[in-house]
Structure formats: structure tokens, C-alpha cells
Design a protein around this motif. Sequence first.
Motif, PDB file in Angstrom:
ATOM      1  N   THR A 130       0.857  -1.189   0.000  1.00 58.30           N
ATOM      2  CA  THR A 130       0.000   0.000   0.000  1.00 58.30           C
ATOM      3  C   THR A 130       0.890   1.235   0.000  1.00 58.30           C
ATOM      4  O   THR A 130       1.730   1.381   0.900  1.00 58.30           O
ATOM      5  CB  THR A 130      -0.924  -0.014   1.239  1.00 58.30           C
ATOM      6  N   ILE A 189      -8.268  -0.289   3.070  1.00 56.40           N
ATOM      7  CA  ILE A 189      -7.456  -0.983   2.081  1.00 56.40           C
ATOM      8  C   ILE A 189      -8.205  -2.267   1.739  1.00 56.40           C
ATOM      9  O   ILE A 189      -8.606  -3.007   2.648  1.00 56.40           O
ATOM     10  CB  ILE A 189      -6.066  -1.340   2.654  1.00 56.40           C
ATOM     11  N   PHE A 232      -6.734   1.409  -2.126  1.00 52.03           N
ATOM     12  CA  PHE A 232      -7.223   2.030  -0.899  1.00 52.03           C
ATOM     13  C   PHE A 232      -8.074   3.249  -1.223  1.00 52.03           C
ATOM     14  O   PHE A 232      -7.993   3.817  -2.309  1.00 52.03           O
ATOM     15  CB  PHE A 232      -6.065   2.391   0.035  1.00 52.03           C
ATOM     16  N   GLU A 247      -8.674   8.029   2.333  1.00 52.41           N
ATOM     17  CA  GLU A 247      -7.479   8.470   3.056  1.00 52.41           C
ATOM     18  C   GLU A 247      -7.542   9.905   3.562  1.00 52.41           C
ATOM     19  O   GLU A 247      -6.864  10.263   4.523  1.00 52.41           O
ATOM     20  CB  GLU A 247      -6.213   8.246   2.215  1.00 52.41           C
TER      21      GLU A 247
END
Length: 160
Positions: A15, A56, A83, A86
Amino acid sequence: MLLPKTEVIAILEKTPIFTGLSLLELKKIELITHERSYIADEVVFHEKEPGAGMYIIKSGSVKLTKKSGGKQIKVITLKDGEFFGELALLDESPRSATATATVKTEVLGFYRPDFLSLLSREPKLGSKVLLKLAQILAARLRSTTETSVKGAVNGSETES
């Protein structure tokens, strides 16, 4: 001391927000992630609700939709390893889109209160994650700006 690499760590290290972290640092991140499961068509979060954290995708897929003119417009469909959400790590602004599982989906949640706690407990690690997040957001903003400029150049908006 050799730490075992778990399935969660394998996902975290791929990630972008966590790339470049050591195995020990990834272990610390793993401890504050939360596994969640969703069935097909189950909403992960709704547009305009306060953001709590990022997700994620471990397995499955999630579509992001935005309400426009009374209809839901698909923005993007994300799959394993990708993902979303955020921005919620930085503030509690309302979500800009609705996230819905399209099939049975498992995600890792990384929530703002845990991130803020990490920043105070482990400032060096928290700062590394924060810097990566800032770099990702900057790249997305540059991309959005380029797309907007191309749209304007192609005739939708011109200055005299």
C-alpha cells in the motif's frame, strides 16, 4: 529478532502510504488496523457522513459513487490492494463519495483516532506515514489539475 510476515503485513507493504516502512514499523501499523467484511451491495460509508479513516481492500471490490442531479454517478471501482478514504486521516470533513462493496469484500480499516495516537506515541513512524500521505495527495491534486487544464484547453473554458 525476526518477525513473521502476516497476510496483513503483506498487504500493508504494497500500500503506497506504507511503502518503505521496516517490518517492525509495519507490525506496529498492523496492530492498529481493523478487519471488516462487507457483503455485495453493502455500503462501507455514505457521501456526506463524517470521515473516520481509510480502507485498504484485502479482497473483493468497492465502487465509489457521487450523487449528482439526483442520480448516483460511478466515480471508480477499486479492487484488491487499492485504498480509499485516506483524506479522513487528516480531518473529519464529510465524505466526498459513497463507497459500496460490489461483491463480498474484506477491507483493512486504518482509522483517524488510531493514526493520531500513533503520531503522539511514535512520532517518527507517524511522520513517515503522514509524509507518504501528503505525497499521494499532492500527486492526485497534480493529476486533477492536469485533467482540468486539458478540459479547459479542449474548449470547455477559455479566457479572452
